[in-house]
Design a protein around this motif. Structure first.
Motif, PDB file in Angstrom:
ATOM      1  N   LEU B 363       0.821  -1.203   0.000  1.00 26.91           N
ATOM      2  CA  LEU B 363       0.000   0.000   0.000  1.00 26.91           C
ATOM      3  C   LEU B 363       0.854   1.250   0.000  1.00 26.91           C
ATOM      4  O   LEU B 363       1.781   1.379   0.793  1.00 26.91           O
ATOM      5  N   GLN B 364       0.512   2.176  -0.899  1.00 28.26           N
ATOM      6  CA  GLN B 364       1.281   3.419  -0.959  1.00 28.26           C
ATOM      7  C   GLN B 364       0.497   4.616  -0.459  1.00 28.26           C
ATOM      8  O   GLN B 364       1.047   5.530   0.136  1.00 28.26           O
ATOM      9  N   VAL B 365      -0.780   4.613  -0.767  1.00 30.14           N
ATOM     10  CA  VAL B 365      -1.576   5.778  -0.370  1.00 30.14           C
ATOM     11  C   VAL B 365      -2.767   5.315   0.447  1.00 30.14           C
ATOM     12  O   VAL B 365      -3.467   4.379   0.072  1.00 30.14           O
ATOM     13  N   LEU B 366      -2.961   5.961   1.558  1.00 32.09           N
ATOM     14  CA  LEU B 366      -4.084   5.605   2.417  1.00 32.09           C
ATOM     15  C   LEU B 366      -4.911   6.850   2.686  1.00 32.09           C
ATOM     16  O   LEU B 366      -4.381   7.880   3.098  1.00 32.09           O
ATOM     17  N   VAL B 367      -6.190   6.740   2.423  1.00 27.64           N
ATOM     18  CA  VAL B 367      -7.051   7.900   2.653  1.00 27.64           C
ATOM     19  C   VAL B 367      -8.149   7.484   3.612  1.00 27.64           C
ATOM     20  O   VAL B 367      -8.886   6.539   3.360  1.00 27.64           O
ATOM     21  N   LEU B 368      -8.247   8.161   4.715  1.00 27.23           N
ATOM     22  CA  LEU B 368      -9.260   7.825   5.707  1.00 27.23           C
ATOM     23  C   LEU B 368     -10.238   8.975   5.826  1.00 27.23           C
ATOM     24  O   LEU B 368      -9.838  10.121   6.033  1.00 27.23           O
ATOM     25  N   THR B 369     -11.495   8.663   5.717  1.00 26.76           N
ATOM     26  CA  THR B 369     -12.499   9.722   5.764  1.00 26.76           C
ATOM     27  C   THR B 369     -13.561   9.372   6.789  1.00 26.76           C
ATOM     28  O   THR B 369     -13.965   8.218   6.904  1.00 26.76           O
ATOM     29  N   LYS B 370     -14.014  10.378   7.466  1.00 32.07           N
ATOM     30  CA  LYS B 370     -15.171  10.189   8.318  1.00 32.07           C
ATOM     31  C   LYS B 370     -16.381  10.431   7.438  1.00 32.07           C
ATOM     32  O   LYS B 370     -16.586  11.504   6.907  1.00 32.07           O
ATOM     33  N   SER B 395       7.332  -0.474   4.849  1.00 31.03           N
ATOM     34  CA  SER B 395       8.062  -0.425   3.574  1.00 31.03           C
ATOM     35  C   SER B 395       7.445   0.430   2.488  1.00 31.03           C
ATOM     36  O   SER B 395       8.154   0.917   1.629  1.00 31.03           O
ATOM     37  N   SER B 396       6.154   0.595   2.483  1.00 32.83           N
ATOM     38  CA  SER B 396       5.635   1.205   1.261  1.00 32.83           C
ATOM     39  C   SER B 396       4.743   2.423   1.450  1.00 32.83           C
ATOM     40  O   SER B 396       4.594   3.217   0.533  1.00 32.83           O
ATOM     41  N   LEU B 397       4.163   2.574   2.600  1.00 31.90           N
ATOM     42  CA  LEU B 397       3.184   3.649   2.739  1.00 31.90           C
ATOM     43  C   LEU B 397       3.854   5.013   2.671  1.00 31.90           C
ATOM     44  O   LEU B 397       4.684   5.355   3.504  1.00 31.90           O
ATOM     45  N   GLU B 398       3.443   5.792   1.638  1.00 31.32           N
ATOM     46  CA  GLU B 398       4.117   7.074   1.441  1.00 31.32           C
ATOM     47  C   GLU B 398       3.240   8.253   1.784  1.00 31.32           C
ATOM     48  O   GLU B 398       3.709   9.339   2.050  1.00 31.32           O
ATOM     49  N   ARG B 399       1.949   8.014   1.698  1.00 34.48           N
ATOM     50  CA  ARG B 399       1.089   9.188   1.835  1.00 34.48           C
ATOM     51  C   ARG B 399      -0.170   8.808   2.562  1.00 34.48           C
ATOM     52  O   ARG B 399      -0.811   7.807   2.238  1.00 34.48           O
ATOM     53  N   VAL B 400      -0.524   9.590   3.540  1.00 32.78           N
ATOM     54  CA  VAL B 400      -1.752   9.320   4.285  1.00 32.78           C
ATOM     55  C   VAL B 400      -2.584  10.587   4.318  1.00 32.78           C
ATOM     56  O   VAL B 400      -2.080  11.677   4.574  1.00 32.78           O
ATOM     57  N   GLU B 401      -3.854  10.412   4.076  1.00 34.91           N
ATOM     58  CA  GLU B 401      -4.745  11.575   4.148  1.00 34.91           C
ATOM     59  C   GLU B 401      -5.838  11.300   5.152  1.00 34.91           C
ATOM     60  O   GLU B 401      -6.458  10.238   5.142  1.00 34.91           O
ATOM     61  N   PHE B 402      -6.107  12.261   5.988  1.00 33.09           N
ATOM     62  CA  PHE B 402      -7.167  12.146   6.964  1.00 33.09           C
ATOM     63  C   PHE B 402      -8.198  13.213   6.669  1.00 33.09           C
ATOM     64  O   PHE B 402      -7.919  14.389   6.796  1.00 33.09           O
ATOM     65  N   LYS B 403      -9.382  12.774   6.283  1.00 36.97           N
ATOM     66  CA  LYS B 403     -10.372  13.810   5.990  1.00 36.97           C
ATOM     67  C   LYS B 403     -11.449  13.806   7.042  1.00 36.97           C
ATOM     68  O   LYS B 403     -11.871  12.752   7.513  1.00 36.97           O
ATOM     69  N   GLY B 404     -11.982  14.935   7.381  1.00 33.68           N
ATOM     70  CA  GLY B 404     -13.034  15.002   8.391  1.00 33.68           C
ATOM     71  C   GLY B 404     -12.486  14.718   9.772  1.00 33.68           C
ATOM     72  O   GLY B 404     -13.118  14.066  10.589  1.00 33.68           O
ATOM     73  N   TYR B 405     -11.321  15.204  10.025  1.00 36.74           N
ATOM     74  CA  TYR B 405     -10.704  14.993  11.325  1.00 36.74           C
ATOM     75  C   TYR B 405     -11.466  15.770  12.377  1.00 36.74           C
ATOM     76  O   TYR B 405     -11.667  16.965  12.247  1.00 36.74           O
ATOM     77  N   GLU B 406     -11.855  15.070  13.422  1.00 36.15           N
ATOM     78  CA  GLU B 406     -12.755  15.731  14.365  1.00 36.15           C
ATOM     79  C   GLU B 406     -12.201  15.839  15.762  1.00 36.15           C
ATOM     80  O   GLU B 406     -12.948  15.971  16.720  1.00 36.15           O
ATOM     81  N   GLU B 407     -10.912  15.720  15.895  1.00 37.23           N
ATOM     82  CA  GLU B 407     -10.321  15.889  17.219  1.00 37.23           C
ATOM     83  C   GLU B 407     -10.935  14.902  18.216  1.00 37.23           C
ATOM     84  O   GLU B 407     -11.354  15.234  19.315  1.00 37.23           O
ATOM     85  N   VAL B 408     -10.991  13.676  17.772  1.00 42.12           N
ATOM     86  CA  VAL B 408     -11.493  12.629  18.668  1.00 42.12           C
ATOM     87  C   VAL B 408     -10.317  11.746  19.049  1.00 42.12           C
ATOM     88  O   VAL B 408      -9.378  11.590  18.276  1.00 42.12           O
ATOM     89  N   ALA B 409     -10.443  11.142  20.196  1.00 42.09           N
ATOM     90  CA  ALA B 409      -9.290  10.435  20.764  1.00 42.09           C
ATOM     91  C   ALA B 409      -8.734   9.373  19.828  1.00 42.09           C
ATOM     92  O   ALA B 409      -7.527   9.268  19.627  1.00 42.09           O
ATOM     93  N   VAL B 424       8.602   5.160   5.564  1.00 38.45           N
ATOM     94  CA  VAL B 424       8.875   5.876   4.317  1.00 38.45           C
ATOM     95  C   VAL B 424       7.810   6.916   4.022  1.00 38.45           C
ATOM     96  O   VAL B 424       7.633   7.326   2.880  1.00 38.45           O
ATOM     97  N   LEU B 425       7.136   7.321   5.082  1.00 37.84           N
ATOM     98  CA  LEU B 425       6.044   8.262   4.868  1.00 37.84           C
ATOM     99  C   LEU B 425       6.564   9.609   4.401  1.00 37.84           C
ATOM    100  O   LEU B 425       7.481  10.171   4.994  1.00 37.84           O
ATOM    101  N   LYS B 426       5.946  10.122   3.338  1.00 33.30           N
ATOM    102  CA  LYS B 426       6.403  11.418   2.829  1.00 33.30           C
ATOM    103  C   LYS B 426       5.422  12.530   3.169  1.00 33.30           C
ATOM    104  O   LYS B 426       5.788  13.677   3.324  1.00 33.30           O
ATOM    105  N   MET B 427       4.174  12.190   3.242  1.00 26.92           N
ATOM    106  CA  MET B 427       3.202  13.262   3.461  1.00 26.92           C
ATOM    107  C   MET B 427       2.054  12.778   4.326  1.00 26.92           C
ATOM    108  O   MET B 427       1.460  11.742   4.069  1.00 26.92           O
ATOM    109  N   MET B 428       1.742  13.518   5.351  1.00 24.63           N
ATOM    110  CA  MET B 428       0.558  13.233   6.162  1.00 24.63           C
ATOM    111  C   MET B 428      -0.348  14.454   6.048  1.00 24.63           C
ATOM    112  O   MET B 428       0.006  15.555   6.472  1.00 24.63           O
ATOM    113  N   ASP B 429      -1.480  14.245   5.489  1.00 24.24           N
ATOM    114  CA  ASP B 429      -2.364  15.352   5.142  1.00 24.24           C
ATOM    115  C   ASP B 429      -3.611  15.287   5.998  1.00 24.24           C
ATOM    116  O   ASP B 429      -4.357  14.327   5.936  1.00 24.24           O
ATOM    117  N   ILE B 430      -3.836  16.278   6.812  1.00 23.62           N
ATOM    118  CA  ILE B 430      -4.977  16.208   7.718  1.00 23.62           C
ATOM    119  C   ILE B 430      -5.939  17.352   7.434  1.00 23.62           C
ATOM    120  O   ILE B 430      -5.585  18.526   7.507  1.00 23.62           O
TER     121      ILE B 430
END
Lengths: 361, 463
Positions: B363-370, B395-409, B424-430
């Motif tokens: 997996l290279q890109v992971l996008v998590l959405t509420k 080994s492979s995850l380079e980019r993670v996106e978190f959408k709808g982040y709600e400041e929950v624990a 190897v993460l290059k970008m964490m996008d929140i």
């Protein structure tokens, strides 16, 4: 084959860093060189290079079609230069296209023409769509203004109104305007052909009478609106918005009935859902449209052909003879039905025209 | 524009030729002459091109051009596209509907083309089916390539049954039917050129109608189905060998419905299911991209998830879920090819995240959405990271996106866990929700910046 061309080109372009060029000559005589990949994007140039081996040097430059002038050529080269690069995403290509076609309409037309002669279909589609967007939603005057079109249709030709469902207000307005103009023209004609007009009026009233009689007698002819009714008659039925007097409507219905009796005899054998429906359509075309001018919102009377008129006349005669004896009593009965029909109209003209009619025979 | 006009005008003058041997277009040669030559550009185009231009307009607009000038008078009759639409007032006014029927017939008669490219009709209820059937007869006999029919009927009005001739059209490449049509197929269908088929909210006379239709399409590549609750089918059997793109949306409610897919070269799947849908996915091994949206994620979706194992891009969206028994799913089928995973989670079910991380090694890109449908719900869950860090994080995850982040624990926990372990993460996008006030956003950002990052190259983008 392209390798052979490459081998021929190489010595000539030794000064140009191993990039191969193709030579193009426009109709005015000017010669240009264009990078090979870019030029080969155009199918016509590609064909010339591969099939005929042209374009490798200044002497054997590919002569472009006349519609491609240097200005257009440079635009086309810009287009090809961008799009022949495989790396661009669809979004980038789209935004490039949108910016690319922002030019005046004249150039757009020239570009369409030039791209078409070079068989560059994507560019033809792009420019055609842009021109379609320009035409869309504009009135004819505006379109003529934009494209400098001559206004050379005669008044008559223009007055064939566009018969659409009247949901487009623009066209409806046009139709109304043209209808007014047409009425004026018809008025002038009427003054010339006064007698013909009167006869027509007579026909109508007689036929009104006919419908009365038919409706009252439970019509012996058995003319009920049949399913295979001709579309054009019904169409005129609908479109006759002028006098929505029920008498007129009945008159038309009867006309339809008569027509359908006549026509169903002819068309009856052919079924709509059968094979060869296209031939049916052509028959319909012949029957419905005697001429292209049938698009007119003309009077229904105009379009009743002579044979039918004669038939109506004959029927009227029959009824006249049958009823002549007890006419006044019948008239009283009819009047007492109390429908929206205007009895006065009938008694006045009915008697008069009937008498006139029998006399003319 | 003026300059172009002059340049063009110049080129027409013979004596100018010698002067412009190597003309550079950008240099504008101004002449003092004030003659504005009104050259009619568009009318100089050949008829074929004007017809091409008019083919992008609706037929009514094209007809309107016939009064522009003499040259334009007959052009619209040679446009190989018929695109007609009636007005909304036709819904209630039967005389208007009749008028429209006459109008369409007239247009068909006046159109001179022996071959039609496209026949597109959008209209309200059909008063006289025989009249409408004639249109289809005509279109098919003119080798129409694209047929697009939409009938805005109401449920009470009888749906239009297409004449069988439509199903033996030899040249048809695109068939789109919407709304007030009933698919009634009785004989053998033969559509040798049909590549695109859209059946949107139409009724079917039986399950066999659909299967007969599919059986007659030997080169079908794209299928779009939109099904609703009372359309008379209980099985959707998509067994088409040549299918590449499939998009199905079910609005069948709670009614039991079975979906069978056997499409060995299917590349793109877009599926929106509803309650009561059973999956039977025989062969979708060449799937590249899958977008699945379910209302209630439960055990019946396990075959579906199994089938997605070869895909490169998966997007999974659910509103609710119930406990799933995974024992026969893990991990003998790994999501080997999965490069991009998008999870849109509604009310809970974040365990799926751990599961997916575990089985997608590349997996290279992971996008998590509420999930927006469940905004404000499921504010807390007991998500805890696995003991063994998944292979992809290492080994492979380079980019993670978190959408709808709600400041929950639990969201904080997740971000912390990922930042800590992704080598190897290059970008964490929140991306936060719009509702968060500015001060808390600043707080959140401070907290996030405090987390240790395993990867040095990792950038944090906060929105």
């Amino acid at each position: 084959m392209s390798e052979v061309n490459m081998a021929v080109i190489k010595p000539e372009i030794s000064s140009q860093m191993m990039k191969s060029y193709i030579w193009l000559q426009t109709a005015d005589g000017s010669i240009q060189q264009v990078e090979r990949e870019v030029a080969m994007f155009c199918p016509m140039i590609c064909h010339e290079v591969i099939q005929k081996g042209m374009g490798s040097s200044k002497n054997c430059a590919i002569s472009l079609p006349q519609r491609v002038n240097p200005a257009m050529l440079s635009l086309i080269i810009d287009y090809c230069q961008f799009h022949q690069v495989p790396g661009h995403s669809n979004k980038e290509r789209k935004s490039f296209d949108e910016k690319f076609i922002r030019m005046d309409t004249k150039r757009l037309c020239e570009l369409t023409s030039a791209a078409d002669s070079l068989q560059l279909k994507p560019l033809v589609d792009l420019t055609s769509r842009a021109l379609a967007r320009i035409i869309e939603g504009k009135s004819p005057e505006e379109i003529r203004e934009i494209f400098h079109l001559p206004d050379d249709l005669t008044e008559e030709e223009k007055l064939e109104p566009l018969k659409n469902t009247t949901d487009d207000p623009r066209i409806r307005l046009l139709n109304r305007l043209y209808a007014k103009k047409r009425k004026e023209l018809k008025e002038r004609q009427k003054i010339k052909n006064a007698e013909v007009e009167e006869e027509r009026v007579d026909d109508r009233s007689v036929d009104d009478l006919l419908s009365f009689i038919n409706g009252d007698n439970g019509d012996s002819k058995g003319i009920k609106t049949s399913k295979s009714k001709k579309k054009n008659r019904k169409r005129k039925d609908q479109q006759k918005s002028t006098s929505t007097n029920e008498t007129i409507k009945n008159h038309n219905k009867e006309l339809n009935g008569l027509n359908s009796v006549r026509c169903s005899a002819e068309v009856g054998q052919k079924s709509w859902a059968g094979v060869g429906a296209t031939s049916n359509l052509h028959d319909v075309e012949d029957d419905i449209f005697a001429s292209k001018n049938e698009l007119d919102d003309g009077d229904i009377d105009d379009e009743i052909d002579l044979a039918l008129k004669e038939k109506i006349d004959r029927e009227v005669e029959d009824f006249a003879r049958r009823l002549n004896s007890d006419w006044p009593e019948r008239m009283q009965e009819i009047l007492s039905f109390g429908h929206e029909r205007e009895p006065v109209h009938f008694s006045l003209n009915g008697n008069g025209s009937l008498r006139r009619y029998t006399n003319s025979e | 524009m003026f300059d172009a006009l002059f340049t063009h005008f110049l080129l027409l003058l013979p004596m100018a030729n010698s002067a412009i041997q190597e003309i550079n277009v950008s240099s504008k040669i101004r002449r003092s002459s004030d003659e504005e030559v009104r050259i009619d550009g568009i009318s100089r185009l050949p008829d074929v091109l004007i017809q091409h231009i008019l083919s992008f307009l609706s037929t009514k607009e094209a007809m309107a051009t016939s009064i522009l000038s003499k040259r334009w008078l007959p052009v619209w009759t040679s446009v190989p596209v018929i695109d007609l639409q009636d007005s909304p007032s036709c819904r209630t006014d039967s005389s208007l509907r009749l008028r429209f029927e006459h109008f369409v017939t007239r247009v068909l008669i006046l159109n001179k083309m022996a071959c039609l490219d496209k026949f597109c009709l959008k209209f309200n209820m059909v008063d006289r089916p025989s009249c409408v059937e004639t249109w289809f007869w005509d279109a098919v006999s003119r080798d129409v390539k694209e047929l697009d029919i939409t009938i805005h009927g109401t449920q009470s009005f009888p749906f239009l049954k297409l004449p069988f001739i439509v199903f033996t059209a030899k040249t048809m490449q695109v068939l789109k039917l919407s709304n007030g049509v009933e698919l009634h197929v009785t004989g053998t269908v033969s559509l040798p050129c049909l590549k695109v088929l859209h059946l949107v909210w139409i009724k079917y006379s039986s399950n066999e109608s659909v299967s007969r239709l599919f059986a007659g399409c030997h080169v079908l590549q794209e299928l779009v189905l939109r099904k609703y609750v009372s359309d008379n089918t209980s099985i959707s059997d998509v067994s088409i060998q040549t299918l590449k793109i499939l998009s199905i949306r079910f609005a069948t409610g709670r009614r039991k419905h079975q979906l069978k897919i056997n499409a060995p070269i299917l590349e793109y799947l877009n599926l929106e299911d509803n309650l009561g849908l059973e999956f039977d996915l025989e062969d979708v091994s060449s799937l590249v991209e899958a977008n699945v949206s379910v209302t209630w994620l439960e055990n019946r979706h396990i075959p579906l998830l199994k089938a997605l194992c070869n895909a490169k891009f998966v997007s999974l969206h659910w509103d609710w879920h119930s406990k799933m028994t995974w024992h026969n799913f893990r991990p003998h089928r790994l999501f080997r090819n999965l490069v991009r995973l998008e999870l849109s989670v509604g009310y809970g079910g974040w365990n799926m995240l751990s599961l997916f991380l575990e089985i997608s090694d590349n997996l290279q890109v992971l996008v998590l959405t509420k999930n927006d449908n469940c905004r404000g719900l499921g504010l807390e869950c007991r998500w805890k990271p696995q003991k063994n860090v998944p292979e992809c994080l290492l080994s492979s995850l380079e980019r993670v996106e978190f959408k709808g982040y709600e400041e929950v624990a639990y969201q904080l926990r997740m971000v912390k866990y990922i930042l800590k372990n992704a080598r190897v993460l290059k970008m964490m996008d929140i991306c936060t929700n719009g509702d968060l006030p500015l001060e808390s956003k600043v707080d959140v950002l401070k907290k996030l910046l405090m987390f240790t990052r395993c990867s040095n190259a990792c950038q944090l983008r906060f929105n």
